[in-house]
Design a protein around this motif. Sequence first.
Motif, mmCIF file in Angstrom:
data_model
loop_
_atom_site.group_PDB
_atom_site.id
_atom_site.type_symbol
_atom_site.label_atom_id
_atom_site.label_comp_id
_atom_site.label_asym_id
_atom_site.label_seq_id
_atom_site.Cartn_x
_atom_site.Cartn_y
_atom_site.Cartn_z
ATOM 1 N N ASP A 104 -133.087 15.008 8.838
ATOM 2 C CA ASP A 104 -132.529 16.339 8.595
ATOM 3 C C ASP A 104 -131.004 16.299 8.608
ATOM 4 O O ASP A 104 -130.341 16.982 7.804
ATOM 5 N N THR A 105 -130.453 15.501 9.507
ATOM 6 C CA THR A 105 -128.994 15.385 9.581
ATOM 7 C C THR A 105 -128.439 14.750 8.316
ATOM 8 O O THR A 105 -127.423 15.217 7.766
ATOM 9 N N GLN A 106 -129.067 13.683 7.835
ATOM 10 C CA GLN A 106 -128.613 13.032 6.613
ATOM 11 C C GLN A 106 -128.689 13.986 5.425
ATOM 12 O O GLN A 106 -127.763 14.046 4.596
ATOM 13 N N LYS A 107 -129.756 14.737 5.326
ATOM 14 C CA LYS A 107 -129.889 15.693 4.224
ATOM 15 C C LYS A 107 -128.791 16.743 4.273
ATOM 16 O O LYS A 107 -128.157 17.042 3.247
ATOM 17 N N VAL A 186 -127.414 4.023 4.326
ATOM 18 C CA VAL A 186 -126.382 4.779 3.611
ATOM 19 C C VAL A 186 -125.044 4.367 4.215
ATOM 20 O O VAL A 186 -124.868 4.391 5.437
ATOM 21 N N VAL A 187 -124.102 3.959 3.361
ATOM 22 C CA VAL A 187 -122.900 3.292 3.842
ATOM 23 C C VAL A 187 -121.639 3.939 3.268
ATOM 24 O O VAL A 187 -121.451 3.944 2.048
ATOM 25 N N PRO A 188 -120.768 4.473 4.095
ATOM 26 C CA PRO A 188 -119.449 4.886 3.608
ATOM 27 C C PRO A 188 -118.696 3.663 3.096
ATOM 28 O O PRO A 188 -118.632 2.634 3.778
ATOM 29 N N MET A 189 -118.115 3.767 1.915
ATOM 30 C CA MET A 189 -117.515 2.594 1.278
ATOM 31 C C MET A 189 -116.148 2.232 1.849
ATOM 32 O O MET A 189 -115.562 1.228 1.441
ATOM 33 N N ARG A 220 -127.360 3.675 13.927
ATOM 34 C CA ARG A 220 -128.733 4.061 13.583
ATOM 35 C C ARG A 220 -128.748 5.258 12.630
ATOM 36 O O ARG A 220 -129.696 5.443 11.878
ATOM 37 N N GLU A 221 -127.671 6.057 12.687
ATOM 38 C CA GLU A 221 -127.599 7.217 11.784
ATOM 39 C C GLU A 221 -127.436 6.806 10.328
ATOM 40 O O GLU A 221 -127.615 7.632 9.419
ATOM 41 N N HIS A 222 -127.107 5.538 10.084
ATOM 42 C CA HIS A 222 -126.964 5.058 8.714
ATOM 43 C C HIS A 222 -128.264 4.522 8.136
ATOM 44 O O HIS A 222 -128.338 4.244 6.938
ATOM 45 N N VAL A 223 -129.283 4.347 8.965
ATOM 46 C CA VAL A 223 -130.576 3.848 8.481
ATOM 47 C C VAL A 223 -131.259 4.941 7.669
ATOM 48 O O VAL A 223 -131.381 6.088 8.118
#
Length: 388
Positions: A104-107, A186-189, A220-223
């Motif tokens: 939900d946070t990622q969305k 998901v990775v900030p470039m 873990r928030e990037h998984v």
Amino acid sequence: MRADVEAYREQVRSFIAEHGVPMQGEGVRVPRNQDEEKAIRAWLRALYEAGHLGGGWPREWGGRADHLAAHDLVLMEELIRGDAYRPLDQVMLASHAIIGFGSDTQKSELLPRIRAGEHIWCQLFSEPGAGSDLASLRTRAEPDGEEFVVTGQKIWSTDAQWADMGMLLARTDPTVDRHAGITAFVVPMDLPGMEIRPIREMTGYAEFCEVFLDGVRLGREHVLGEVNGGWKVVTSGLASERAFVGANAVQLERMFADLVSLAAAARLADGTTALEHEDVQARIADALTRVEEVTLIVRDTVDRILAGDEHPSDGPVAKLAYTETNVALCDLAMELISSSVSIDDADVEVARRWHHNYLWGRALTISGGASEIMRGLIGRQLLGLPRS
């Protein structure tokens, strides 16, 4: 349903005519400067705000109640006809994966930024030793407390030099089956340890990049999805783009029209145009036959996709037919150009576009799965042939 689709087509055409950002004359798919980058971002934002992009998203994230699966195909077709910038496939894949597997946070953090044109995405999938066989990737994401430390190299990452975010596949468990030990991130470039090197191609532009990851730390928030569940994430995302294969037929139709225009403009040493010669007419007729064949293949594929009756070989067949026909058209165009002594001024831009298409055409037979890989898939999945 057909009336609804055609009514939507007219809406899209009007919107593109009024607001569209035209592609560069050479057909290059990446911006050449910051002004173009800003214009493309604004154009993508406008498409989302109008409901043409993201129409199939869940309503809470901006989707349309009246959205039909065919609308996505119509949009791509009309963007090509209108010579306007098309949505980057990396953004489409990322949004599908986030909606399907994101927390939900990622969305809530990522989807609004995609809609606003704030986040352009790139894929961090292929590696020097893992292209068509993506499951053989060797980039490592090693656990370190609550974080992962990522080390490896990616290549052929389109738009990485101006992307804000990347969708990364990395191996998190080397002890299990090679598909089972991969995780999506998901990775900030702009993270420390990320190095992006554009690759200048023979077209003169740099649409691809190498990306080096040297001790990049991800929380873990990037998984995205589950740890070691990345293969499911990426294959689901890639499948979401299959309906766009229908736009390839429109691209070939435009190229064929340009081919006829080129033949009529190319003047030979005897003062005639190439189109006046029967051998050229015969080859153009053959080219038209191939274009029509691809159109029928693609339409049949799209119909089955929309009906939920797709065969595993449909994508490879359509992709192979499109890319190989594209190369054949480019080869003929270059023969016409090289055999002419002059080209009418009005068609110089057409000739320039053919030069670019010729150089770029071979890349299309590799990206998304090389033609040799596609033939192997067709042989096994459609014809039931053995692997060797």
